[in-house]
Design a protein around this motif. Structure first.
Motif, PDB file in Angstrom:
ATOM      1  N   LEU A  83       0.642  -0.834  -0.191  1.00 55.18           N
ATOM      2  CA  LEU A  83       0.317  -0.389   0.278  1.00 55.18           C
ATOM      3  C   LEU A  83       0.873   0.990  -0.204  1.00 55.18           C
ATOM      4  O   LEU A  83       0.529   2.567  -0.966  1.00 55.18           O
ATOM      5  N   LYS A  84       1.559   0.578   1.206  1.00 56.51           N
ATOM      6  CA  LYS A  84       2.739   2.681   1.225  1.00 56.51           C
ATOM      7  C   LYS A  84       3.464   2.573  -0.265  1.00 56.51           C
ATOM      8  O   LYS A  84       4.346   3.803  -0.522  1.00 56.51           O
ATOM      9  N   MET A  85       4.005   1.743  -0.837  1.00 51.21           N
ATOM     10  CA  MET A  85       4.780   1.271  -2.123  1.00 51.21           C
ATOM     11  C   MET A  85       3.809   1.913  -3.343  1.00 51.21           C
ATOM     12  O   MET A  85       4.585   3.355  -3.773  1.00 51.21           O
ATOM     13  N   ALA A  86       2.499   1.919  -3.206  1.00 50.83           N
ATOM     14  CA  ALA A  86       1.673   2.589  -4.950  1.00 50.83           C
ATOM     15  C   ALA A  86       1.658   3.743  -3.977  1.00 50.83           C
ATOM     16  O   ALA A  86       1.567   4.483  -5.342  1.00 50.83           O
ATOM     17  N   ASN A  87       1.345   4.548  -2.831  1.00 46.04           N
ATOM     18  CA  ASN A  87       1.608   5.446  -2.767  1.00 46.04           C
ATOM     19  C   ASN A  87       2.351   6.418  -3.126  1.00 46.04           C
ATOM     20  O   ASN A  87       2.278   7.299  -3.715  1.00 46.04           O
ATOM     21  N   GLY A  88       3.890   5.489  -3.016  1.00 47.16           N
ATOM     22  CA  GLY A  88       4.880   6.504  -3.236  1.00 47.16           C
ATOM     23  C   GLY A  88       5.101   6.343  -5.013  1.00 47.16           C
ATOM     24  O   GLY A  88       5.341   7.882  -5.369  1.00 47.16           O
ATOM     25  N   ALA A  89       3.740   5.853  -5.853  1.00 43.66           N
ATOM     26  CA  ALA A  89       3.799   5.394  -7.000  1.00 43.66           C
ATOM     27  C   ALA A  89       3.729   6.965  -7.311  1.00 43.66           C
ATOM     28  O   ALA A  89       3.717   6.908  -8.094  1.00 43.66           O
ATOM     29  N   THR A  90       2.251   7.185  -6.343  1.00 40.26           N
ATOM     30  CA  THR A  90       1.253   7.777  -6.892  1.00 40.26           C
ATOM     31  C   THR A  90       2.144   9.525  -6.799  1.00 40.26           C
ATOM     32  O   THR A  90       2.084  10.260  -7.862  1.00 40.26           O
ATOM     33  N   TYR A  91       2.606   9.333  -6.151  1.00 39.70           N
ATOM     34  CA  TYR A  91       3.263  10.769  -5.478  1.00 39.70           C
ATOM     35  C   TYR A  91       4.425  10.822  -6.113  1.00 39.70           C
ATOM     36  O   TYR A  91       5.048  11.998  -6.056  1.00 39.70           O
ATOM     37  N   GLY A  92       5.198   9.385  -6.398  1.00 35.21           N
ATOM     38  CA  GLY A  92       6.603   9.701  -8.027  1.00 35.21           C
ATOM     39  C   GLY A  92       6.242  10.459  -8.718  1.00 35.21           C
ATOM     40  O   GLY A  92       7.157  11.141  -9.060  1.00 35.21           O
ATOM     41  N   ILE A  93       5.475  10.510  -9.902  1.00 34.69           N
ATOM     42  CA  ILE A  93       5.254  11.374 -10.574  1.00 34.69           C
ATOM     43  C   ILE A  93       4.942  12.650 -10.912  1.00 34.69           C
ATOM     44  O   ILE A  93       4.535  13.072 -12.007  1.00 34.69           O
ATOM     45  N   VAL A  94       4.210  13.428  -9.788  1.00 32.91           N
ATOM     46  CA  VAL A  94       4.105  14.390  -9.253  1.00 32.91           C
ATOM     47  C   VAL A  94       4.903  15.149 -10.557  1.00 32.91           C
ATOM     48  O   VAL A  94       3.827  15.505 -10.789  1.00 32.91           O
ATOM     49  N   PRO A  95       5.525  14.988 -10.028  1.00 29.19           N
ATOM     50  CA  PRO A  95       6.884  16.260 -10.456  1.00 29.19           C
ATOM     51  C   PRO A  95       6.433  16.237 -12.420  1.00 29.19           C
ATOM     52  O   PRO A  95       7.326  17.444 -12.619  1.00 29.19           O
ATOM     53  N   PHE A  96       6.872  15.390 -12.420  1.00 30.10           N
ATOM     54  CA  PHE A  96       6.117  15.327 -14.602  1.00 30.10           C
ATOM     55  C   PHE A  96       5.255  15.167 -15.092  1.00 30.10           C
ATOM     56  O   PHE A  96       5.060  15.466 -16.429  1.00 30.10           O
ATOM     57  N   ILE A  97       3.953  15.699 -13.980  1.00 29.73           N
ATOM     58  CA  ILE A  97       2.718  15.889 -15.212  1.00 29.73           C
ATOM     59  C   ILE A  97       2.726  18.087 -15.470  1.00 29.73           C
ATOM     60  O   ILE A  97       2.766  17.584 -16.386  1.00 29.73           O
ATOM     61  N   ASN A  98       3.540  18.610 -14.156  1.00 27.62           N
ATOM     62  CA  ASN A  98       3.640  20.085 -14.549  1.00 27.62           C
ATOM     63  C   ASN A  98       5.113  20.492 -13.956  1.00 27.62           C
ATOM     64  O   ASN A  98       4.236  20.752 -13.146  1.00 27.62           O
ATOM     65  N   GLU A  99       6.081  20.552 -14.275  1.00 31.90           N
ATOM     66  CA  GLU A  99       7.126  20.917 -13.420  1.00 31.90           C
ATOM     67  C   GLU A  99       7.342  22.629 -12.631  1.00 31.90           C
ATOM     68  O   GLU A  99       6.960  22.885 -11.850  1.00 31.90           O
ATOM     69  N   LYS A 100       5.957  23.517 -13.639  1.00 33.10           N
ATOM     70  CA  LYS A 100       6.146  25.128 -13.162  1.00 33.10           C
ATOM     71  C   LYS A 100       5.085  25.107 -12.069  1.00 33.10           C
ATOM     72  O   LYS A 100       5.333  25.174 -11.155  1.00 33.10           O
ATOM     73  N   ASN A 101       3.815  23.834 -12.367  1.00 32.90           N
ATOM     74  CA  ASN A 101       3.301  24.121 -10.775  1.00 32.90           C
ATOM     75  C   ASN A 101       3.051  22.456 -10.401  1.00 32.90           C
ATOM     76  O   ASN A 101       2.443  21.902  -9.826  1.00 32.90           O
ATOM     77  N   VAL A 102       4.223  22.347  -9.421  1.00 38.34           N
ATOM     78  CA  VAL A 102       3.959  21.177  -8.769  1.00 38.34           C
ATOM     79  C   VAL A 102       3.209  21.070  -7.262  1.00 38.34           C
ATOM     80  O   VAL A 102       2.581  19.740  -7.018  1.00 38.34           O
ATOM     81  N   GLY A 103       3.518  22.257  -7.069  1.00 34.56           N
ATOM     82  CA  GLY A 103       2.479  22.754  -5.793  1.00 34.56           C
ATOM     83  C   GLY A 103       1.090  22.352  -5.847  1.00 34.56           C
ATOM     84  O   GLY A 103       0.419  22.074  -5.387  1.00 34.56           O
ATOM     85  N   LEU A 104       0.772  22.978  -6.875  1.00 35.60           N
ATOM     86  CA  LEU A 104      -0.465  22.974  -7.766  1.00 35.60           C
ATOM     87  C   LEU A 104      -1.357  21.320  -7.986  1.00 35.60           C
ATOM     88  O   LEU A 104      -2.488  20.921  -7.173  1.00 35.60           O
ATOM     89  N   ILE A 105      -0.315  20.657  -8.764  1.00 36.74           N
ATOM     90  CA  ILE A 105      -0.405  19.408  -9.104  1.00 36.74           C
ATOM     91  C   ILE A 105      -0.358  18.048  -7.385  1.00 36.74           C
ATOM     92  O   ILE A 105      -0.950  17.043  -7.606  1.00 36.74           O
ATOM     93  N   SER A 106       0.679  18.970  -7.040  1.00 37.39           N
ATOM     94  CA  SER A 106       0.257  17.882  -5.340  1.00 37.39           C
ATOM     95  C   SER A 106      -0.281  18.436  -4.612  1.00 37.39           C
ATOM     96  O   SER A 106      -1.318  17.501  -4.117  1.00 37.39           O
ATOM     97  N   GLY A 107      -1.295  19.131  -4.558  1.00 39.80           N
ATOM     98  CA  GLY A 107      -3.076  19.974  -4.058  1.00 39.80           C
ATOM     99  C   GLY A 107      -3.519  18.878  -4.136  1.00 39.80           C
ATOM    100  O   GLY A 107      -4.420  18.306  -3.787  1.00 39.80           O
ATOM    101  N   ILE A 108      -3.652  18.927  -5.218  1.00 41.40           N
ATOM    102  CA  ILE A 108      -4.858  18.047  -6.079  1.00 41.40           C
ATOM    103  C   ILE A 108      -5.509  16.643  -6.280  1.00 41.40           C
ATOM    104  O   ILE A 108      -5.757  15.839  -5.717  1.00 41.40           O
ATOM    105  N   VAL A 109      -3.818  15.796  -6.002  1.00 42.33           N
ATOM    106  CA  VAL A 109      -3.711  14.637  -5.701  1.00 42.33           C
ATOM    107  C   VAL A 109      -4.226  14.584  -4.555  1.00 42.33           C
ATOM    108  O   VAL A 109      -4.664  13.267  -4.023  1.00 42.33           O
ATOM    109  N   GLY A 110      -3.022  15.060  -3.631  1.00 44.18           N
ATOM    110  CA  GLY A 110      -4.151  15.099  -2.106  1.00 44.18           C
ATOM    111  C   GLY A 110      -5.206  15.232  -1.465  1.00 44.18           C
ATOM    112  O   GLY A 110      -6.031  13.980  -1.682  1.00 44.18           O
TER     113      GLY A 110
END
Length: 102
Positions: A8-35
């Protein structure tokens, strides 16, 4: 139970691991949406277990179906790396983009 928690924790890490690759300029925004999506899903699934009209077996069935559908959608999703093309008056921006790609 320990192996379940580990995966379960490895799946969570994989989910948050792709966040910086979605939009490099808006990492905080994408992290907030995922969270927020994770919190919203947890809240909705929690309501399934509090419902008096469905059993625990039905609640787990609904959660399983939801996981399968979302997994299929994610498996079909592809992200492309976009490059910045030179527009009028932006040659230095194009050079930076070419350097980043190379």
């Amino acid at each position: 139970m320990l192996s379940f928690a580990l995966f379960l924790k490895m799946a969570n890490g994989a989910t948050y691991g792709i966040v910086p690759f979605i939009n490099e300029k808006n990492v905080g925004l994408i992290s907030g949406i995922v969270g927020a999506g994770g919190n919203l899903g947890g809240m909705f699934f929690g309501f399934l277990f509090k419902s008096e009209s469905i059993s625990y077996v039905q609640a787990f069935t609904y959660i399983g179906i939801t996981v399968i559908i979302v997994s299929l959608i994610v498996a079909l999703t592809r992200f492309r790396k976009t490059t910045v093309l030179a527009g009028k008056g932006e040659p230095e921006r194009a050079e930076r983009a070419e350097a980043a790609v190379a």
